[in-house]
Design a protein around this motif. Structure first.
Motif, PDB file in Angstrom:
ATOM      1  N   GLU A 107       0.720  -1.215   0.033  1.00 38.28           N
ATOM      2  CA  GLU A 107      -0.019  -0.111  -0.018  1.00 38.28           C
ATOM      3  C   GLU A 107       0.903   1.094   0.213  1.00 38.28           C
ATOM      4  O   GLU A 107       0.549   2.143  -0.787  1.00 38.28           O
ATOM      5  N   ASP A 108       1.954   1.255   0.670  1.00 38.41           N
ATOM      6  CA  ASP A 108       2.931   2.520   0.671  1.00 38.41           C
ATOM      7  C   ASP A 108       3.269   2.638  -0.797  1.00 38.41           C
ATOM      8  O   ASP A 108       3.512   3.973  -1.124  1.00 38.41           O
ATOM      9  N   PHE A 109       3.871   1.494  -1.378  1.00 36.51           N
ATOM     10  CA  PHE A 109       4.467   1.903  -2.580  1.00 36.51           C
ATOM     11  C   PHE A 109       3.285   2.668  -3.686  1.00 36.51           C
ATOM     12  O   PHE A 109       3.722   3.561  -4.422  1.00 36.51           O
ATOM     13  N   VAL A 110       2.048   1.963  -3.552  1.00 38.43           N
ATOM     14  CA  VAL A 110       1.033   2.367  -4.349  1.00 38.43           C
ATOM     15  C   VAL A 110       0.809   3.728  -4.096  1.00 38.43           C
ATOM     16  O   VAL A 110       0.618   4.646  -5.160  1.00 38.43           O
ATOM     17  N   ARG A 111       0.547   4.257  -2.819  1.00 36.14           N
ATOM     18  CA  ARG A 111       0.486   5.533  -2.231  1.00 36.14           C
ATOM     19  C   ARG A 111       1.515   6.464  -3.118  1.00 36.14           C
ATOM     20  O   ARG A 111       1.125   7.437  -3.478  1.00 36.14           O
ATOM     21  N   ASP A 112       2.799   6.348  -2.846  1.00 36.65           N
ATOM     22  CA  ASP A 112       3.765   7.254  -3.028  1.00 36.65           C
ATOM     23  C   ASP A 112       4.089   7.109  -4.607  1.00 36.65           C
ATOM     24  O   ASP A 112       4.252   8.334  -5.248  1.00 36.65           O
ATOM     25  N   GLY A 113       3.890   5.928  -5.099  1.00 38.45           N
ATOM     26  CA  GLY A 113       4.092   6.142  -6.595  1.00 38.45           C
ATOM     27  C   GLY A 113       3.093   6.731  -7.340  1.00 38.45           C
ATOM     28  O   GLY A 113       3.179   7.379  -8.411  1.00 38.45           O
ATOM     29  N   THR A 114       1.683   6.539  -6.887  1.00 33.37           N
ATOM     30  CA  THR A 114       0.483   7.181  -7.474  1.00 33.37           C
ATOM     31  C   THR A 114       0.709   8.778  -7.247  1.00 33.37           C
ATOM     32  O   THR A 114       0.305   9.529  -8.181  1.00 33.37           O
ATOM     33  N   ASP A 115       1.016   9.209  -6.064  1.00 30.39           N
ATOM     34  CA  ASP A 115       1.186  10.716  -5.880  1.00 30.39           C
ATOM     35  C   ASP A 115       2.316  11.389  -7.106  1.00 30.39           C
ATOM     36  O   ASP A 115       2.000  12.230  -7.352  1.00 30.39           O
ATOM     37  N   LEU A 116       3.205  10.515  -7.214  1.00 28.52           N
ATOM     38  CA  LEU A 116       4.440  10.870  -8.106  1.00 28.52           C
ATOM     39  C   LEU A 116       3.695  11.190  -9.482  1.00 28.52           C
ATOM     40  O   LEU A 116       3.957  12.060 -10.273  1.00 28.52           O
ATOM     41  N   ALA A 117       2.957  10.238  -9.767  1.00 27.72           N
ATOM     42  CA  ALA A 117       2.429  10.005 -11.144  1.00 27.72           C
ATOM     43  C   ALA A 117       1.290  11.176 -11.336  1.00 27.72           C
ATOM     44  O   ALA A 117       1.354  11.641 -12.475  1.00 27.72           O
ATOM     45  N   ILE A 118       0.611  11.316 -10.348  1.00 29.32           N
ATOM     46  CA  ILE A 118      -0.284  12.323 -10.477  1.00 29.32           C
ATOM     47  C   ILE A 118       0.354  13.789 -10.620  1.00 29.32           C
ATOM     48  O   ILE A 118      -0.006  14.636 -11.633  1.00 29.32           O
ATOM     49  N   ALA A 119       1.292  14.013  -9.920  1.00 28.74           N
ATOM     50  CA  ALA A 119       2.059  15.384 -10.038  1.00 28.74           C
ATOM     51  C   ALA A 119       2.611  15.512 -11.331  1.00 28.74           C
ATOM     52  O   ALA A 119       2.646  16.406 -11.838  1.00 28.74           O
ATOM     53  N   GLU A 120       3.458  14.465 -11.805  1.00 26.04           N
ATOM     54  CA  GLU A 120       3.937  14.504 -13.189  1.00 26.04           C
ATOM     55  C   GLU A 120       2.720  14.721 -14.179  1.00 26.04           C
ATOM     56  O   GLU A 120       3.156  15.510 -15.189  1.00 26.04           O
ATOM     57  N   GLN A 121       1.680  14.130 -13.935  1.00 22.85           N
ATOM     58  CA  GLN A 121       0.572  14.258 -15.084  1.00 22.85           C
ATOM     59  C   GLN A 121       0.240  15.623 -14.909  1.00 22.85           C
ATOM     60  O   GLN A 121      -0.144  16.415 -16.135  1.00 22.85           O
ATOM     61  N   ILE A 122      -0.158  16.385 -13.733  1.00 22.62           N
ATOM     62  CA  ILE A 122      -0.799  17.631 -13.979  1.00 22.62           C
ATOM     63  C   ILE A 122       0.176  18.687 -14.339  1.00 22.62           C
ATOM     64  O   ILE A 122      -0.158  19.356 -15.281  1.00 22.62           O
ATOM     65  N   LYS A 123       1.658  18.469 -14.157  1.00 23.85           N
ATOM     66  CA  LYS A 123       2.472  19.350 -14.770  1.00 23.85           C
ATOM     67  C   LYS A 123       2.521  19.296 -16.087  1.00 23.85           C
ATOM     68  O   LYS A 123       3.316  20.197 -16.827  1.00 23.85           O
ATOM     69  N   GLY A 124       2.104  18.237 -16.790  1.00 29.57           N
ATOM     70  CA  GLY A 124       2.106  17.987 -18.099  1.00 29.57           C
ATOM     71  C   GLY A 124       0.800  18.032 -18.861  1.00 29.57           C
ATOM     72  O   GLY A 124       0.806  17.770 -19.935  1.00 29.57           O
TER      73      GLY A 124
END
Length: 444
Positions: A107-124
């Motif tokens: 769950e920690d991996f998915v939480r942190d990895g998804t946050d990173l993906a969301i931030a990258e996508q918003i910036k893109g």
């Protein structure tokens, strides 16, 4: 009597406004008005200035467009970015990715990895993404907190996966999450049988029945490689798409991801069933999986959307770059310079994506009544000059670093290239810490 002024929360005044619907239109010196998270006004600048707006934003040299829709990905795999490059699909999966997932994904991996993906996508410039990964409830929570829009596909395979000991458990969790979030403004739950070669007929039948009962979509990797199709012919005597058609899965709620191998019979099935195809050109190129014949599909009337796939096989979540690749690749595959022109490429990354995800009445174009999911691209840079056709400049001469502002349902998530709800420094530190843990334990 003069009409009363329209009350707005926010009035945007860009140089160019590209609504996507109607197709091929570029509005110059127009304004767009937002109230209660929705688009309530689009009109000439002079009319716009008569509106009674709480906030007015002048956006010189900016192209305003619908937010980009990343129609396929595996968000938390950002933490495996660059882990196993330059390998064919099955080697990459069986020898590298699946073992790494078995070891690290929780769950920690998915939480942190998804946050990173969301931030990258918003910036893109991405306002909505489709995610198909483990612990979907955790991913849903991250989407809810971030303000972005998403389709969460419940991963279902015939064998145990992180977070679900069986296909039945995964389906049960999916039904529960669907019920919990069916009224959520920004999250849509769908069912994600992984691929024809990892899910047998019995489980596909169960998924079909439940999806029909709930009016839910089905999101699935299909015809990703020639090997997959050949293996199905040898083992089952039919192509995977034909099998899915026989089992009754295809239809307007079915999202066929990749589709690099398309015969005349496959094309007829896609057209007849009104199935959407989600094209992931860069992942397909990197894994040498093949070429989706986008122009042929488009001309036949198939809805084609675009996705990045996961960051472990792309290696970025850059949908603007993906769309440029798609446009260039479509021309080479079709042998025609007129294939997938810039305006249609933008449509593929916006309205077609919304249609594939079943949310085209809410988002995907700048139309009155739709949710204000909007991206502002800055075309003032030297690399964009001179601007003859702003849509051509966007697709062929602009990178995601030109994304300046972004709104989802009228809420600003990116302001002058800065995330408004997420801490970039913290996100970077967390991702680096995961990288050190994973690389420190990697077999040499």
């Amino acid at each position: 009597m003069p009409k009363p002024a329209i009350a707005l929360d926010l009035l945007l005044l860009p140089t160019w406004l590209v609504p996507v619907e109607p197709a091929g239109v570029v509005l110059k010196e127009h304004g767009l008005g937002i109230r209660d998270g929705r688009i309530v006004f689009i009109g000439p600048r002079a009319e716009a200035l008569k509106c009674n707006a709480t906030e007015v934003r002048e956006l010189p040299d900016v192209l305003l467009a619908p937010g980009l829709i990343n129609a396929h990905g595996h968000a938390a795999m950002t933490l495996f970015r660059g882990l196993a490059d330059d390998l064919p699909l099955m080697t990459w999966l069986e020898n590298h990715i699946w073992p790494a997932e078995a070891k690290w994904v929780n769950e920690d991996f998915v939480r942190d990895g998804t946050d990173l993906a969301i931030a990258e996508q918003i910036k893109g410039g991405i306002t909505c993404f489709s995610d198909m990964y483990f612990f979907p409830k955790v991913a849903s929570e991250r989407v809810h907190n971030s303000g972005i829009r998403a389709q969460i596909a419940i991963p279902i395979l015939d064998f145990p996966i992180p977070g679900a000991s069986s296909a039945d458990e995964a389906i049960r969790q999916g039904v529960e999450l669907f019920g919990d979030l069916k009224h959520h403004e920004r999250i849509k739950i769908t069912f994600g049988p992984h691929a024809p070669y990892t899910v047998g007929d019995e489980n596909l039948e169960k998924i079909r029945v439940i999806a029909e009962e709930l009016d839910a979509s089905i999101h699935m990797h299909v015809h990703e490689t020639a090997f997959e199709v050949q293996q199905s012919l040898e083992q089952r005597g039919e192509r995977p798409l034909a099998r899915l058609g026989r089992l009754g899965l295809l239809g307007p709620r079915f999202q066929a991801v990749h589709m690099t191998q398309i015969s005349d019979d496959d094309l007829a099935l896609l057209v007849e069933s009104n199935t959407s195809v989600i094209h992931c050109p860069e992942s397909n190129l990197k894994l040498a999986s093949g070429f989706c014949p986008v122009e042929r599909l488009w001309q036949a009337g198939v809805n084609v959307a675009v996705g990045t796939d996961g960051a472990a096989s792309n290696n970025d979540l850059d949908l603007l770059g993906e769309t440029r690749t798609a446009a260039l690749l479509a021309k080479a595959v079709a042998g025609s310079a007129t294939a997938l022109d810039a305006h249609r490429a933008l449509r593929m990354a916006t309205l077609n994506g919304a249609r594939a995800l079943g949310i085209e009445t809410q988002v995907g174009s700048l139309e009155i009544g739709k949710a204000a999911d909007i991206v502002a691209f800055d075309l003032s840079g030297l690399a964009q000059q001179p601007v003859y056709d702003p849509v051509s400049q966007l697709i062929y001469a602009t990178g995601r670093d030109c994304v300046k502002h972004l709104w989802v349902a009228g809420k600003q998530l990116l302001d002058d290239r800065r995330l408004t709800r997420m801490d970039e420094t913290q996100l970077g530190a967390t991702a680096r810490a995961w990288g050190q843990r994973i690389s420190g334990h990697k077999e040499s």
